[in-house]
Design an enzyme around this catalytic site. Structure first.
Site, PDB file in Angstrom:
ATOM      1  N   PRO A   2       1.014  -1.236   0.014  1.00 43.58           N
ATOM      2  CA  PRO A   2      -0.110   0.161  -0.213  1.00 43.58           C
ATOM      3  C   PRO A   2       0.830   1.296   0.066  1.00 43.58           C
ATOM      4  O   PRO A   2       1.834   1.465   0.619  1.00 43.58           O
ATOM      5  CB  PRO A   2      -0.610  -0.269   1.050  1.00 43.58           C
ATOM      6  CG  PRO A   2      -0.175  -1.013   2.039  1.00 43.58           C
ATOM      7  CD  PRO A   2       0.478  -1.881   1.151  1.00 43.58           C
ATOM      8  N   GLU A   3       0.445   2.185  -0.902  1.00 43.09           N
ATOM      9  CA  GLU A   3       1.272   3.559  -0.941  1.00 43.09           C
ATOM     10  C   GLU A   3       0.133   4.598  -0.273  1.00 43.09           C
ATOM     11  O   GLU A   3      -0.940   4.129   0.196  1.00 43.09           O
ATOM     12  CB  GLU A   3       1.482   3.631  -2.125  1.00 43.09           C
ATOM     13  CG  GLU A   3       2.721   2.746  -2.836  1.00 43.09           C
ATOM     14  CD  GLU A   3       3.141   3.155  -4.203  1.00 43.09           C
ATOM     15  OE1 GLU A   3       3.194   4.345  -4.654  1.00 43.09           O
ATOM     16  OE2 GLU A   3       3.510   2.175  -4.845  1.00 43.09           O
TER      17      GLU A   3
END
Ligand SMILES: [Zn+2]
Length: 293
Positions: A2-3
């Protein structure tokens, strides 16, 4: 992994279940995630009311009201590579905002369970255990080891073409590596750096210094903001779509322009190029050699 946009989507999904609510019970199934959990972790969270949920870079910040005679504290949560939350409503059914982030897991990976006073249950699972949680004082948050070294928040007011220029000037490192460096800009990872450089029409192989002029930094800063804003909007619509179903929601499906599209035609209207993959700093970079110069 996840960013920033995925973490922001998780924050928005969790907020209605946590904000203004009291944590009645915390079940901690192991002493550590990526790092040891803080001492007396469950005990220190029990009975605390959540003031609000914030985010800094890829960290979700759960601001807790002071316990009687105590101080404000912040629960810092990082999802690592496979961390995900599931929200179960008070009636045992899935609640609005129920979602999974990452790979499907099983109960053996349900490491932390938060039971809220209203009966809502929030489960944190993380089968690879690269995520972590920490508890710091509200006053010490900015100086905490997780937050202190972070560069400007790309959707915040401190981030601009000028701040990028200042950080890139004289730097011979590739612009891609410079954007992955969390001290230059916070929250970007491999996917959104590739996407932002494609939108800006800049080659990932350029040195940071060669991008430091006003025209290119302006284009790059605008591309970073646009790609993140679009991804957050896509995450938000995914949350809305799934709020009325049985609730199983994968790591939201966002369509990327270059990331993971090696050999495919570039989707820029006037471009006849083909997306290429190269390896930079041991990680894949996807870009179009025709329109990214
Ligand atoms: Zn192209």
């Amino acid at each position: 992994m996840p960013e920033l946009p995925e973490v922001e989507t998780v924050r928005r999904g969790l907020a209605p279940a946590l904000e203004g609510r009291v944590i009645a019970h915390v079940t901690q199934r192991r002493p550590d995630l990526r790092f040891p959990l803080p001492e007396r972790f469950a005990e220190r969270l029990t009975g605390r009311r959540v003031a609000h949920l914030g985010r800094r870079a890829k960290y979700i910040l759960v601001h807790l009201e002071p316990a009687p005679g105590g101080e404000e504290e912040v629960l810092i949560m990082h999802l690592g590579m496979s961390g995900r939350f599931t929200i179960h409503g008070p009636n045992g059914k899935s609640a609005p905002g129920l979602f999974h982030l990452g790979m499907p897991g099983s109960e053996t990976h349900d490491h932390i369970v938060f039971d809220m006073e209203d009966g809502t249950r929030i489960v944190y699972a993380d089968h690879r255990r690269f995520g972590f949680m920490d508890l710091v004082s509200g006053a010490g948050l900015a100086a905490s080891k997780h937050i202190a070294a972070l560069g400007p928040e790309p959707l915040g007011n401190e981030f601009s073409a000028a701040t990028l220029a200042e950080r890139f000037r004289g730097r011979r490192t590739p612009v891609k590596a410079a954007l992955l460096d969390q001290r230059n800009v916070a929250g970007l990872g491999n996917i959104y750096v590739c996407e932002a450089l494609w939108r800006a029409g800049l080659s990932p192989k350029r040195s940071a210094a060669s991008v430091a002029g006003p025209v290119r930094t302006e284009r790059l800063a605008a591309a970073i903001r646009a790609v993140l804003t679009d991804a957050i909007a896509a995450g938000g619509s995914t949350l809305r779509d799934y709020a009325h179903t049985d609730g199983e929601l994968g790591y939201f499906q966002h369509s990327f322009a270059v990331y993971d599209r090696e050999g495919q035609a570039c989707s820029k209207p006037d471009c006849t190029g083909t997306v290429r993959r190269i390896v930079q700093s041991a990680r894949s970079t996807f870009y179009c050699p025709a329109c990214q110069r």
